[in-house]
Design a protein around this motif. Structure first.
Motif, PDB file in Angstrom:
ATOM      1  N   LEU A  51       0.892  -1.111   0.142  1.00 50.01           N
ATOM      2  CA  LEU A  51      -0.118   0.067   0.159  1.00 50.01           C
ATOM      3  C   LEU A  51       0.746   1.050  -0.022  1.00 50.01           C
ATOM      4  CD1 LEU A  51      -2.396  -1.062   2.738  1.00 50.01           C
ATOM      5  CD2 LEU A  51      -2.990  -1.366   0.435  1.00 50.01           C
ATOM      6  N   SER A  52       0.346   2.147  -0.379  1.00 53.52           N
ATOM      7  CA  SER A  52       1.046   3.621  -0.527  1.00 53.52           C
ATOM      8  C   SER A  52       1.679   3.927   1.108  1.00 53.52           C
ATOM      9  CB  SER A  52       0.238   4.612  -1.050  1.00 53.52           C
ATOM     10  OG  SER A  52      -0.853   4.873   0.098  1.00 53.52           O
ATOM     11  N   ASP A  53       0.927   3.465   2.172  1.00 54.66           N
ATOM     12  CA  ASP A  53       1.468   3.704   3.676  1.00 54.66           C
ATOM     13  C   ASP A  53       1.860   2.594   4.283  1.00 54.66           C
ATOM     14  OD1 ASP A  53      -1.284   2.892   3.438  1.00 54.66           O
ATOM     15  OD2 ASP A  53      -1.879   4.456   4.832  1.00 54.66           O
ATOM     16  N   GLY A  54       1.997   1.489   3.716  1.00 58.21           N
ATOM     17  CA  GLY A  54       1.973   0.158   4.302  1.00 58.21           C
ATOM     18  C   GLY A  54       1.799  -1.079   3.710  1.00 58.21           C
ATOM     19  N   VAL A  55       1.770  -1.952   4.621  1.00 55.90           N
ATOM     20  CA  VAL A  55       1.626  -3.366   3.920  1.00 55.90           C
ATOM     21  C   VAL A  55       0.314  -4.058   4.566  1.00 55.90           C
ATOM     22  CG1 VAL A  55       2.558  -5.698   4.155  1.00 55.90           C
ATOM     23  CG2 VAL A  55       4.101  -3.821   4.001  1.00 55.90           C
ATOM     24  N   LEU A  56      -0.326  -4.729   3.678  1.00 53.58           N
ATOM     25  CA  LEU A  56      -1.587  -5.240   3.772  1.00 53.58           C
ATOM     26  C   LEU A  56      -1.522  -6.798   3.568  1.00 53.58           C
ATOM     27  CD1 LEU A  56      -4.754  -5.062   4.128  1.00 53.58           C
ATOM     28  CD2 LEU A  56      -4.810  -4.884   1.710  1.00 53.58           C
ATOM     29  N   LEU A  57      -2.106  -7.524   4.877  1.00 55.27           N
ATOM     30  CA  LEU A  57      -2.019  -9.199   4.671  1.00 55.27           C
ATOM     31  C   LEU A  57      -3.560  -9.422   4.411  1.00 55.27           C
ATOM     32  CD1 LEU A  57       0.368 -10.309   7.291  1.00 55.27           C
ATOM     33  CD2 LEU A  57       0.821  -9.910   4.938  1.00 55.27           C
ATOM     34  N   ILE A  58      -3.733 -10.167   3.528  1.00 50.93           N
ATOM     35  CA  ILE A  58      -5.032 -10.980   3.646  1.00 50.93           C
ATOM     36  C   ILE A  58      -5.026 -12.367   3.361  1.00 50.93           C
ATOM     37  CG2 ILE A  58      -7.212 -11.077   1.841  1.00 50.93           C
ATOM     38  CD1 ILE A  58      -6.467  -8.539   0.709  1.00 50.93           C
ATOM     39  N   VAL A  59      -5.642 -12.914   4.474  1.00 53.46           N
ATOM     40  CA  VAL A  59      -5.773 -14.556   4.740  1.00 53.46           C
ATOM     41  C   VAL A  59      -6.851 -15.160   3.839  1.00 53.46           C
ATOM     42  CG1 VAL A  59      -5.503 -16.144   6.464  1.00 53.46           C
ATOM     43  CG2 VAL A  59      -4.743 -14.062   6.973  1.00 53.46           C
ATOM     44  N   THR A  60      -6.597 -15.865   2.937  1.00 57.67           N
ATOM     45  CA  THR A  60      -7.685 -16.551   2.124  1.00 57.67           C
ATOM     46  C   THR A  60      -7.535 -18.160   2.159  1.00 57.67           C
ATOM     47  OG1 THR A  60      -6.136 -16.813   0.041  1.00 57.67           O
ATOM     48  CG2 THR A  60      -7.171 -14.689   0.596  1.00 57.67           C
ATOM     49  N   ALA A  61      -8.672 -18.643   1.667  1.00 56.77           N
ATOM     50  CA  ALA A  61      -8.615 -20.174   1.727  1.00 56.77           C
ATOM     51  C   ALA A  61      -7.635 -20.515   0.559  1.00 56.77           C
ATOM     52  CB  ALA A  61     -10.079 -20.690   1.161  1.00 56.77           C
ATOM     53  N   GLY A  62      -7.125 -21.504   0.579  1.00 58.59           N
ATOM     54  CA  GLY A  62      -6.070 -22.070  -0.178  1.00 58.59           C
ATOM     55  C   GLY A  62      -6.405 -22.128  -1.787  1.00 58.59           C
ATOM     56  N   ASP A  63      -7.648 -22.413  -1.974  1.00 60.04           N
ATOM     57  CA  ASP A  63      -8.209 -22.631  -3.408  1.00 60.04           C
ATOM     58  C   ASP A  63      -8.450 -21.353  -4.167  1.00 60.04           C
ATOM     59  OD1 ASP A  63     -10.527 -22.331  -1.940  1.00 60.04           O
ATOM     60  OD2 ASP A  63     -11.506 -23.960  -2.682  1.00 60.04           O
ATOM     61  N   VAL A  64      -8.381 -20.210  -3.483  1.00 62.68           N
ATOM     62  CA  VAL A  64      -8.768 -19.040  -4.361  1.00 62.68           C
ATOM     63  C   VAL A  64      -7.899 -18.125  -4.769  1.00 62.68           C
ATOM     64  CG1 VAL A  64     -11.162 -19.320  -3.284  1.00 62.68           C
ATOM     65  CG2 VAL A  64      -9.346 -17.708  -2.214  1.00 62.68           C
ATOM     66  N   ARG A  65      -8.168 -17.206  -5.688  1.00 63.58           N
ATOM     67  CA  ARG A  65      -7.327 -16.145  -6.132  1.00 63.58           C
ATOM     68  C   ARG A  65      -7.912 -14.695  -5.800  1.00 63.58           C
ATOM     69  NH1 ARG A  65      -2.992 -18.189  -8.930  1.00 63.58           N
ATOM     70  NH2 ARG A  65      -3.117 -20.381  -9.905  1.00 63.58           N
ATOM     71  N   ILE A  66      -6.996 -14.005  -5.805  1.00 64.85           N
ATOM     72  CA  ILE A  66      -7.547 -12.277  -5.753  1.00 64.85           C
ATOM     73  C   ILE A  66      -8.260 -11.856  -6.853  1.00 64.85           C
ATOM     74  CG2 ILE A  66      -6.748 -10.322  -5.497  1.00 64.85           C
ATOM     75  CD1 ILE A  66      -6.543 -11.463  -2.800  1.00 64.85           C
ATOM     76  N   ASP A  67      -9.348 -11.283  -6.666  1.00 66.62           N
ATOM     77  CA  ASP A  67     -10.116 -10.567  -7.884  1.00 66.62           C
ATOM     78  C   ASP A  67      -9.900  -9.359  -7.764  1.00 66.62           C
ATOM     79  OD1 ASP A  67     -12.235  -9.294  -8.753  1.00 66.62           O
ATOM     80  OD2 ASP A  67     -13.456 -11.006  -8.783  1.00 66.62           O
ATOM     81  N   ASN A  68      -9.121  -8.771  -8.575  1.00 63.44           N
ATOM     82  CA  ASN A  68      -8.580  -7.439  -8.643  1.00 63.44           C
ATOM     83  C   ASN A  68      -9.743  -6.382  -8.510  1.00 63.44           C
ATOM     84  OD1 ASN A  68      -5.929  -8.173  -9.079  1.00 63.44           O
ATOM     85  ND2 ASN A  68      -6.059  -8.685 -11.298  1.00 63.44           N
ATOM     86  N   ALA A  69     -10.889  -6.463  -9.329  1.00 68.61           N
ATOM     87  CA  ALA A  69     -11.691  -5.805  -9.411  1.00 68.61           C
ATOM     88  C   ALA A  69     -12.293  -5.470  -7.666  1.00 68.61           C
ATOM     89  CB  ALA A  69     -12.896  -6.108 -10.226  1.00 68.61           C
ATOM     90  N   LYS A  70     -12.584  -6.625  -7.264  1.00 64.03           N
ATOM     91  CA  LYS A  70     -13.207  -6.666  -6.013  1.00 64.03           C
ATOM     92  C   LYS A  70     -12.131  -5.758  -4.984  1.00 64.03           C
ATOM     93  CE  LYS A  70     -16.100 -10.833  -5.602  1.00 64.03           C
ATOM     94  NZ  LYS A  70     -16.102 -12.168  -5.116  1.00 64.03           N
ATOM     95  N   PHE A  71     -10.822  -6.176  -5.023  1.00 63.80           N
ATOM     96  CA  PHE A  71      -9.609  -5.714  -4.124  1.00 63.80           C
ATOM     97  C   PHE A  71      -9.530  -4.230  -4.394  1.00 63.80           C
ATOM     98  CE2 PHE A  71      -5.689  -3.929  -3.151  1.00 63.80           C
ATOM     99  CZ  PHE A  71      -5.204  -5.255  -2.097  1.00 63.80           C
ATOM    100  N   ARG A  72      -9.820  -3.729  -5.620  1.00 66.46           N
ATOM    101  CA  ARG A  72      -9.860  -2.116  -5.644  1.00 66.46           C
ATOM    102  C   ARG A  72     -10.997  -1.695  -5.129  1.00 66.46           C
ATOM    103  NH1 ARG A  72      -7.497   1.667  -9.117  1.00 66.46           N
ATOM    104  NH2 ARG A  72      -6.478  -0.013 -10.439  1.00 66.46           N
ATOM    105  N   THR A  73     -12.150  -2.237  -5.195  1.00 69.27           N
ATOM    106  CA  THR A  73     -13.473  -1.748  -4.855  1.00 69.27           C
ATOM    107  C   THR A  73     -13.453  -1.720  -3.191  1.00 69.27           C
ATOM    108  OG1 THR A  73     -14.721  -2.529  -6.763  1.00 69.27           O
ATOM    109  CG2 THR A  73     -15.967  -2.108  -4.615  1.00 69.27           C
ATOM    110  N   THR A  74     -12.611  -2.617  -2.350  1.00 66.63           N
ATOM    111  CA  THR A  74     -12.809  -2.532  -1.179  1.00 66.63           C
ATOM    112  C   THR A  74     -11.590  -1.687  -0.630  1.00 66.63           C
ATOM    113  OG1 THR A  74     -13.221  -4.913  -1.055  1.00 66.63           O
ATOM    114  CG2 THR A  74     -12.319  -4.168   0.685  1.00 66.63           C
ATOM    115  N   PHE A  75     -10.452  -1.464  -1.222  1.00 67.94           N
ATOM    116  CA  PHE A  75      -9.286  -0.977  -0.596  1.00 67.94           C
ATOM    117  C   PHE A  75      -8.990   0.305  -1.370  1.00 67.94           C
ATOM    118  CE2 PHE A  75      -8.513  -5.435   0.932  1.00 67.94           C
ATOM    119  CZ  PHE A  75      -8.573  -5.270   2.270  1.00 67.94           C
ATOM    120  N   HIS A  76      -9.805   0.717  -2.609  1.00 71.29           N
ATOM    121  CA  HIS A  76      -9.429   1.755  -3.428  1.00 71.29           C
ATOM    122  C   HIS A  76      -8.150   1.962  -3.869  1.00 71.29           C
ATOM    123  CE1 HIS A  76     -13.459   2.605  -1.657  1.00 71.29           C
ATOM    124  NE2 HIS A  76     -12.927   2.720  -0.777  1.00 71.29           N
ATOM    125  N   ILE A  77      -7.333   0.878  -4.317  1.00 76.06           N
ATOM    126  CA  ILE A  77      -6.265   0.773  -4.693  1.00 76.06           C
ATOM    127  C   ILE A  77      -5.959  -0.585  -5.468  1.00 76.06           C
ATOM    128  CG2 ILE A  77      -5.012  -0.255  -2.810  1.00 76.06           C
ATOM    129  CD1 ILE A  77      -2.707   1.582  -3.003  1.00 76.06           C
TER     130      ILE A  77
END
Length: 161
Positions: A51-77
């Protein structure tokens, strides 16, 4: 060293003795699932983002991948994973053992909704050959999570095992 940091962190919850250490690597979802004898989806992988001001950890299930659109909507980056060479310095744990326990000050932790289909999950504990089985409420408490987010693509063949 990071394993000791995770143990010290988990000790404050009376959970350090529950850490499992393996004679083989558990550094990937597949290797962790083999070491634990569970389905890969139950491995709680911890992903590191810049992140511009630090680090973000996201704990997910082992069988999924990040959805870039959802990430951007949630964290605005835009989702930008930390380069592997920077993870240990920024988070406090090296790639293969990244976990939400005993992380560096200022690192934010979120849990992804993909984990909610399980009673227990297995996050790493700071080393390439460790894990702990936790309920979701334990994971939430022990990780100091800032909340639950929905930032992953749904996996078509997700199984509850």
């Amino acid at each position: 060293m990071a394993l000791q940091t995770a143990k010290k962190h988990l000790a404050q919850f009376g959970a350090a003795e529950r850490i499992q250490e393996f004679p083989t690597s558990s550094a990937t979802v597949e290797l962790a699932a083999q070491a634990l004898g569970c389905a890969p989806c139950r491995i709680a992988k911890t992903l590191s983002f810049s992140l511009s001001d630090g680090v973000l950890l996201i704990v997910t299930a082992g069988d999924v991948r990040i959805d870039n659109a959802k990430f951007r909507t949630t964290f605005h980056i835009k989702a930008r994973m930390l380069p592997a060479a920077e993870v240990e310095r920024a988070v406090g744990h090296a790639v293969g053992g990244v976990c939400p326990f005993g992380v560096n000050p200022g690192v934010s932790v979120y849990l992804d909704e993909s984990l909610r289909r399980f009673d227990t999950v297995f996050p790493a504990c700071g080393s390439e050959n460790s894990a702990i089985e936790l309920t979701l409420s334990e994971l939430e408490q022990f990780s100091g999570s800032l909340g639950w987010v929905d930032v992953c693509k749904k996996h078509e063949n997700s199984a509850q095992s």
